[in-house]
Design a protein around this motif. Structure first.
Motif, PDB file in Angstrom:
ATOM      1  N   LYS A 187      -0.595 146.531  35.457  1.00 26.67           N
ATOM      2  CA  LYS A 187      -0.816 146.581  34.015  1.00 26.67           C
ATOM      3  C   LYS A 187      -2.276 146.950  33.761  1.00 26.67           C
ATOM      4  O   LYS A 187      -3.167 146.550  34.515  1.00 26.67           O
ATOM      5  CB  LYS A 187      -0.493 145.226  33.378  1.00 26.67           C
ATOM      6  N   THR A 188      -2.492 147.704  32.698  1.00 32.97           N
ATOM      7  CA  THR A 188      -3.850 148.163  32.412  1.00 32.97           C
ATOM      8  C   THR A 188      -4.285 147.765  31.007  1.00 32.97           C
ATOM      9  O   THR A 188      -3.460 147.531  30.124  1.00 32.97           O
ATOM     10  CB  THR A 188      -3.935 149.694  32.541  1.00 32.97           C
ATOM     11  N   ASN A 189      -5.601 147.674  30.860  1.00 36.79           N
ATOM     12  CA  ASN A 189      -6.226 147.401  29.556  1.00 36.79           C
ATOM     13  C   ASN A 189      -5.616 146.187  28.857  1.00 36.79           C
ATOM     14  O   ASN A 189      -5.270 146.224  27.681  1.00 36.79           O
ATOM     15  CB  ASN A 189      -6.137 148.637  28.663  1.00 36.79           C
ATOM     16  N   GLN A 190      -5.515 145.096  29.618  1.00 39.45           N
ATOM     17  CA  GLN A 190      -4.988 143.847  29.079  1.00 39.45           C
ATOM     18  C   GLN A 190      -6.086 143.080  28.336  1.00 39.45           C
ATOM     19  O   GLN A 190      -7.276 143.196  28.659  1.00 39.45           O
ATOM     20  CB  GLN A 190      -4.447 142.975  30.216  1.00 39.45           C
ATOM     21  N   PRO A 191      -5.703 142.269  27.331  1.00 40.12           N
ATOM     22  CA  PRO A 191      -6.711 141.419  26.670  1.00 40.12           C
ATOM     23  C   PRO A 191      -7.173 140.328  27.635  1.00 40.12           C
ATOM     24  O   PRO A 191      -6.367 139.535  28.112  1.00 40.12           O
ATOM     25  CB  PRO A 191      -5.945 140.824  25.479  1.00 40.12           C
ATOM     26  N   LEU A 192      -8.455 140.309  27.954  1.00 40.70           N
ATOM     27  CA  LEU A 192      -8.994 139.344  28.911  1.00 40.70           C
ATOM     28  C   LEU A 192      -9.965 138.401  28.211  1.00 40.70           C
ATOM     29  O   LEU A 192     -10.715 138.813  27.328  1.00 40.70           O
ATOM     30  CB  LEU A 192      -9.733 140.060  30.050  1.00 40.70           C
ATOM     31  N   SER A 193      -9.949 137.150  28.643  1.00 41.81           N
ATOM     32  CA  SER A 193     -10.907 136.182  28.128  1.00 41.81           C
ATOM     33  C   SER A 193     -12.321 136.598  28.540  1.00 41.81           C
ATOM     34  O   SER A 193     -12.538 137.069  29.663  1.00 41.81           O
ATOM     35  CB  SER A 193     -10.598 134.790  28.679  1.00 41.81           C
ATOM     36  N   SER A 194     -13.279 136.422  27.646  1.00 37.03           N
ATOM     37  CA  SER A 194     -14.673 136.762  27.961  1.00 37.03           C
ATOM     38  C   SER A 194     -15.230 135.885  29.077  1.00 37.03           C
ATOM     39  O   SER A 194     -16.235 136.225  29.703  1.00 37.03           O
ATOM     40  CB  SER A 194     -15.543 136.628  26.711  1.00 37.03           C
ATOM     41  N   ALA A 195     -14.557 134.745  29.327  1.00 36.90           N
ATOM     42  CA  ALA A 195     -15.027 133.805  30.354  1.00 36.90           C
ATOM     43  C   ALA A 195     -14.260 133.948  31.669  1.00 36.90           C
ATOM     44  O   ALA A 195     -14.476 133.166  32.593  1.00 36.90           O
ATOM     45  CB  ALA A 195     -14.892 132.370  29.849  1.00 36.90           C
ATOM     46  N   LEU A 196     -13.379 134.956  31.772  1.00 36.22           N
ATOM     47  CA  LEU A 196     -12.510 135.060  32.952  1.00 36.22           C
ATOM     48  C   LEU A 196     -13.300 135.140  34.255  1.00 36.22           C
ATOM     49  O   LEU A 196     -12.918 134.543  35.263  1.00 36.22           O
ATOM     50  CB  LEU A 196     -11.608 136.285  32.827  1.00 36.22           C
ATOM     51  N   PHE A 197     -14.412 135.868  34.238  1.00 33.36           N
ATOM     52  CA  PHE A 197     -15.177 136.059  35.468  1.00 33.36           C
ATOM     53  C   PHE A 197     -16.405 135.152  35.542  1.00 33.36           C
ATOM     54  O   PHE A 197     -17.321 135.407  36.323  1.00 33.36           O
ATOM     55  CB  PHE A 197     -15.585 137.534  35.602  1.00 33.36           C
ATOM     56  N   ASN A 198     -16.404 134.106  34.743  1.00 33.83           N
ATOM     57  CA  ASN A 198     -17.459 133.089  34.825  1.00 33.83           C
ATOM     58  C   ASN A 198     -16.977 131.964  35.736  1.00 33.83           C
ATOM     59  O   ASN A 198     -15.825 131.543  35.648  1.00 33.83           O
ATOM     60  CB  ASN A 198     -17.796 132.517  33.448  1.00 33.83           C
ATOM     61  N   PHE A 199     -17.866 131.464  36.593  1.00 34.06           N
ATOM     62  CA  PHE A 199     -17.476 130.383  37.499  1.00 34.06           C
ATOM     63  C   PHE A 199     -18.285 129.138  37.196  1.00 34.06           C
ATOM     64  O   PHE A 199     -19.518 129.154  37.206  1.00 34.06           O
ATOM     65  CB  PHE A 199     -17.688 130.795  38.954  1.00 34.06           C
ATOM     66  N   ASP A 200     -17.586 128.036  36.931  1.00 34.74           N
ATOM     67  CA  ASP A 200     -18.219 126.764  36.577  1.00 34.74           C
ATOM     68  C   ASP A 200     -18.285 125.872  37.820  1.00 34.74           C
ATOM     69  O   ASP A 200     -17.345 125.142  38.138  1.00 34.74           O
ATOM     70  CB  ASP A 200     -17.409 126.079  35.470  1.00 34.74           C
ATOM     71  N   VAL A 201     -19.404 125.945  38.521  1.00 35.85           N
ATOM     72  CA  VAL A 201     -19.569 125.153  39.749  1.00 35.85           C
ATOM     73  C   VAL A 201     -19.544 123.660  39.447  1.00 35.85           C
ATOM     74  O   VAL A 201     -18.965 122.865  40.206  1.00 35.85           O
ATOM     75  CB  VAL A 201     -20.889 125.523  40.458  1.00 35.85           C
TER      76      VAL A 201
END
Length: 214
Positions: A187-201
């Motif tokens: 699937k392409t150009n899906q709505p992604l959360s702005s925090a998807l690639f943030n990592f909370d250690v």
């Protein structure tokens, strides 16, 4: 992560025919690259198979991968790996461990972020077979590493002739191990959360995970 591998074809063509096939194969791969590069993000659900007859090893599992530029989120073998553009975070819930490391610069590996574009460098190309898969025409291109010391013998890349999306990758190692990745859905150009690639250690520290910083 696992490297992507394939079987090499014997060069039984004349030089002129091989050059023609090589140019045609490269042109198709360029189309794939242009298509992939046009998307803001890509979600892939895939099947992973590993087989080594001599060692009597067979493994099969499924996973999914979300790509946005160089960033990625990979769920695979019960673990999760995230690359935020600077660091790679690998979470293994079974061991309650988080490993944090700099992005690998090992040229011999194919990172998840390069899964759909790794073929752009370091390979010779050859036109291979055309298969009909449930009405879809899948054209294969054979990639052979230029580096004679590569652990990869060859790679077969199956491309949907209509969509120009990668459908299957079959990698064969020098040790006889065959790794196959089949794309179940893309699937392409899906709505992604702005925090998807943030990592909370801190979240994992609070949950009692052991944090390994390399």
């Amino acid at each position: 992560m696992k490297r992507l591998l394939i079987i090499a074809l014997a060069l039984t063509f004349s030089n002129g025919v091989f050059a023609q096939n090589s140019a045609k194969a490269k042109a198709l791969l360029d189309e794939v690259y242009d298509k992939v590069s046009s998307y803001d993000n890509i979600f892939i659900d895939f099947k992973f198979e590993l087989y080594n007859q001599e060692a009597n090893v067979r493994q099969e599992t499924r996973g999914d991968l979300t790509l946005k530029g160089d960033q990625y989120l990979l769920n695979y073998l019960g673990a999760q790996q995230l690359y935020d553009g600077k660091k790679v975070y690998t979470v293994v819930p079974e061991n309650e461990e988080v490993t944090i490391e700099d992005k690998s610069e090992d040229a011999g590996t194919v990172s998840p972020s390069k899964m759909l574009t790794f073929y752009r460098q370091g390979h010779n190309y050859a036109w291979d077979i055309l298969q009909n898969v449930q009405g879809r025409k899948i054209q294969y291109v054979k990639l052979t590493p230029i580096d004679s010391n590569s652990e990869v013998a060859s790679i077969l890349l199956g491309i949907d002739a209509e969509t120009k999306h990668i459908y299957k990758l079959i990698e064969t190692g020098q040790n006889g191990t065959k790794t196959t990745i089949t794309v179940n859905s893309l699937k392409t150009n899906q709505p992604l959360s702005s925090a998807l690639f943030n990592f909370d250690v801190e979240k994992y520290e609070e949950d009692g995970y052991y944090i390994i910083r390399n």
